[in-house]
Motif scaffolding. Structure first.
Motif, PDB file in Angstrom:
ATOM      1  N   THR A  58      -1.936  -7.453   5.011  1.00 17.87           N
ATOM      2  CA  THR A  58      -2.411  -8.209   3.850  1.00 17.87           C
ATOM      3  C   THR A  58      -3.494  -7.421   3.122  1.00 17.87           C
ATOM      4  OG1 THR A  58      -1.918 -10.298   4.938  1.00 17.87           O
ATOM      5  CG2 THR A  58      -3.442 -10.394   3.090  1.00 17.87           C
ATOM      6  N   SER A  59      -4.383  -6.805   3.883  1.00 18.59           N
ATOM      7  CA  SER A  59      -5.458  -5.997   3.300  1.00 18.59           C
ATOM      8  C   SER A  59      -4.890  -4.789   2.580  1.00 18.59           C
ATOM      9  CB  SER A  59      -6.415  -5.496   4.374  1.00 18.59           C
ATOM     10  OG  SER A  59      -6.531  -6.388   5.431  1.00 18.59           O
ATOM     11  N   LEU A  60      -3.910  -4.159   3.206  1.00 22.09           N
ATOM     12  CA  LEU A  60      -3.283  -2.993   2.599  1.00 22.09           C
ATOM     13  C   LEU A  60      -2.618  -3.383   1.281  1.00 22.09           C
ATOM     14  CD1 LEU A  60      -2.485  -0.043   2.618  1.00 22.09           C
ATOM     15  CD2 LEU A  60      -0.541  -0.664   4.080  1.00 22.09           C
ATOM     16  N   ASN A  61      -1.901  -4.491   1.275  1.00 26.04           N
ATOM     17  CA  ASN A  61      -1.269  -4.954   0.033  1.00 26.04           C
ATOM     18  C   ASN A  61      -2.314  -5.258  -1.040  1.00 26.04           C
ATOM     19  OD1 ASN A  61       1.427  -4.741   0.775  1.00 26.04           O
ATOM     20  ND2 ASN A  61       1.385  -6.701   1.816  1.00 26.04           N
ATOM     21  N   MET A  62      -3.443  -5.833  -0.647  1.00 31.34           N
ATOM     22  CA  MET A  62      -4.511  -6.114  -1.602  1.00 31.34           C
ATOM     23  C   MET A  62      -5.036  -4.815  -2.196  1.00 31.34           C
ATOM     24  SD  MET A  62      -8.359  -7.476  -0.943  1.00 31.34           S
ATOM     25  CE  MET A  62      -8.638  -5.936  -0.111  1.00 31.34           C
ATOM     26  N   LEU A  63      -5.266  -3.800  -1.363  1.00 31.68           N
ATOM     27  CA  LEU A  63      -5.773  -2.520  -1.851  1.00 31.68           C
ATOM     28  C   LEU A  63      -4.752  -1.816  -2.740  1.00 31.68           C
ATOM     29  CD1 LEU A  63      -7.550  -1.252   1.390  1.00 31.68           C
ATOM     30  CD2 LEU A  63      -8.646  -2.016  -0.743  1.00 31.68           C
ATOM     31  N   LEU A  64      -3.485  -1.902  -2.381  1.00 32.58           N
ATOM     32  CA  LEU A  64      -2.434  -1.302  -3.215  1.00 32.58           C
ATOM     33  C   LEU A  64      -2.369  -1.992  -4.580  1.00 32.58           C
ATOM     34  CD1 LEU A  64       0.330  -0.828  -0.517  1.00 32.58           C
ATOM     35  CD2 LEU A  64      -0.839   1.012  -1.758  1.00 32.58           C
ATOM     36  N   SER A  65      -2.477  -3.314  -4.594  1.00 29.07           N
ATOM     37  CA  SER A  65      -2.479  -4.052  -5.858  1.00 29.07           C
ATOM     38  C   SER A  65      -3.700  -3.698  -6.701  1.00 29.07           C
ATOM     39  CB  SER A  65      -2.466  -5.563  -5.602  1.00 29.07           C
ATOM     40  OG  SER A  65      -1.270  -5.944  -5.007  1.00 29.07           O
ATOM     41  N   LEU A  66      -4.834  -3.557  -6.052  1.00 28.20           N
ATOM     42  CA  LEU A  66      -6.060  -3.190  -6.757  1.00 28.20           C
ATOM     43  C   LEU A  66      -5.935  -1.785  -7.343  1.00 28.20           C
ATOM     44  CD1 LEU A  66      -8.856  -4.150  -7.550  1.00 28.20           C
ATOM     45  CD2 LEU A  66      -9.677  -3.345  -5.324  1.00 28.20           C
ATOM     46  N   VAL A  89      -3.869   2.556   9.972  1.00 27.79           N
ATOM     47  CA  VAL A  89      -2.973   1.695   9.182  1.00 27.79           C
ATOM     48  C   VAL A  89      -2.403   2.488   8.010  1.00 27.79           C
ATOM     49  CG1 VAL A  89      -2.903  -0.299   7.631  1.00 27.79           C
ATOM     50  CG2 VAL A  89      -3.992  -0.506   9.870  1.00 27.79           C
ATOM     51  N   LEU A  90      -3.257   3.228   7.307  1.00 29.07           N
ATOM     52  CA  LEU A  90      -2.779   4.022   6.168  1.00 29.07           C
ATOM     53  C   LEU A  90      -1.813   5.117   6.621  1.00 29.07           C
ATOM     54  CD1 LEU A  90      -6.035   4.397   4.034  1.00 29.07           C
ATOM     55  CD2 LEU A  90      -4.146   2.797   3.709  1.00 29.07           C
ATOM     56  N   ALA A  91      -2.110   5.740   7.749  1.00 32.12           N
ATOM     57  CA  ALA A  91      -1.226   6.795   8.262  1.00 32.12           C
ATOM     58  C   ALA A  91       0.119   6.228   8.708  1.00 32.12           C
ATOM     59  CB  ALA A  91      -1.908   7.526   9.417  1.00 32.12           C
ATOM     60  N   LEU A  92       0.093   5.138   9.449  1.00 24.43           N
ATOM     61  CA  LEU A  92       1.339   4.546   9.956  1.00 24.43           C
ATOM     62  C   LEU A  92       2.246   4.029   8.846  1.00 24.43           C
ATOM     63  CD1 LEU A  92       0.066   2.590  13.092  1.00 24.43           C
ATOM     64  CD2 LEU A  92       1.563   4.597  13.070  1.00 24.43           C
ATOM     65  N   THR A  93       1.642   3.551   7.763  1.00 22.74           N
ATOM     66  CA  THR A  93       2.432   3.000   6.661  1.00 22.74           C
ATOM     67  C   THR A  93       2.802   4.053   5.617  1.00 22.74           C
ATOM     68  OG1 THR A  93       0.420   2.343   5.484  1.00 22.74           O
ATOM     69  CG2 THR A  93       1.466   0.685   6.917  1.00 22.74           C
ATOM     70  N   GLY A  94       2.288   5.260   5.779  1.00 15.96           N
ATOM     71  CA  GLY A  94       2.591   6.322   4.825  1.00 15.96           C
ATOM     72  C   GLY A  94       1.949   6.120   3.467  1.00 15.96           C
ATOM     73  N   THR A  95       0.873   5.361   3.413  1.00 16.44           N
ATOM     74  CA  THR A  95       0.241   5.053   2.130  1.00 16.44           C
ATOM     75  C   THR A  95      -1.064   5.806   1.891  1.00 16.44           C
ATOM     76  OG1 THR A  95      -0.830   3.127   3.119  1.00 16.44           O
ATOM     77  CG2 THR A  95       1.256   2.746   1.973  1.00 16.44           C
ATOM     78  N   ARG A  96      -1.496   6.592   2.847  1.00 17.46           N
ATOM     79  CA  ARG A  96      -2.778   7.298   2.704  1.00 17.46           C
ATOM     80  C   ARG A  96      -2.802   8.143   1.442  1.00 17.46           C
ATOM     81  NH1 ARG A  96      -6.553  11.037   3.569  1.00 17.46           N
ATOM     82  NH2 ARG A  96      -8.286  10.528   4.950  1.00 17.46           N
ATOM     83  N   TYR A  97      -1.725   8.808   1.136  1.00 20.88           N
ATOM     84  CA  TYR A  97      -1.675   9.712  -0.017  1.00 20.88           C
ATOM     85  C   TYR A  97      -1.812   8.970  -1.356  1.00 20.88           C
ATOM     86  CZ  TYR A  97       3.025   8.304  -1.351  1.00 20.88           C
ATOM     87  OH  TYR A  97       4.108   7.586  -1.794  1.00 20.88           O
TER      88      TYR A  97
END
Length: 117
Positions: A58-66, A89-97
């Motif tokens: 949920t936090s990751l989705n909030m940060l991505l939306s922001l 969390v960022l590494a496992l989801t591939g969203t760090r970049y």
């Protein structure tokens, strides 16, 4: 009930939001309420996560939306102070970049605009 601290510090070209506690489905709406009030056009929004003890999907989705909102409004989103769990969390989801990540942020003492929660 999860506890979350939110401190906002504004400067002419950058706003810093320092979060403390858990970012979860219960607390993310508090962050969204605060960030929805911020003007992002042409500014940098720095989210200091050094005091965050938990971050999930949920936090990751909030940060991505922001991030998307900041870009759509001509602003920039930066993350700083990521702890091991948030980095994982960022590494496992591939969203760090997708994020501009800084190693640390200076203290937010002078010019603190408000605190929440």
């Amino acid at each position: 009930m999860s506890a979350l601290g939110i401190n906002v510090s504004e400067a002419p070209s950058r706003t810093t939001i320092a979060l403390t506690g858990e970012l979860d489905p219960e607390t993310c709406p508090q962050v969204t309420t605060v960030t929805d009030e911020l003007r992002l056009r042409g500014t940098t929004l720095r989210v200091d996560l050094s005091g965050v003890t938990f971050i999930g999907s949920t936090s990751l989705n909030m940060l991505l939306s922001l991030r998307l909102r900041a870009e759509a409004e001509g602003g920039t989103l930066e993350l700083t102070g990521l702890q091991h769990q948030a980095e994982r969390v960022l590494a496992l989801t591939g969203t760090r970049y997708l994020f501009r990540i800084l190693p640390s942020v200076p203290p937010v003492a002078p010019g603190v605009v408000g605190a929440c929660c």
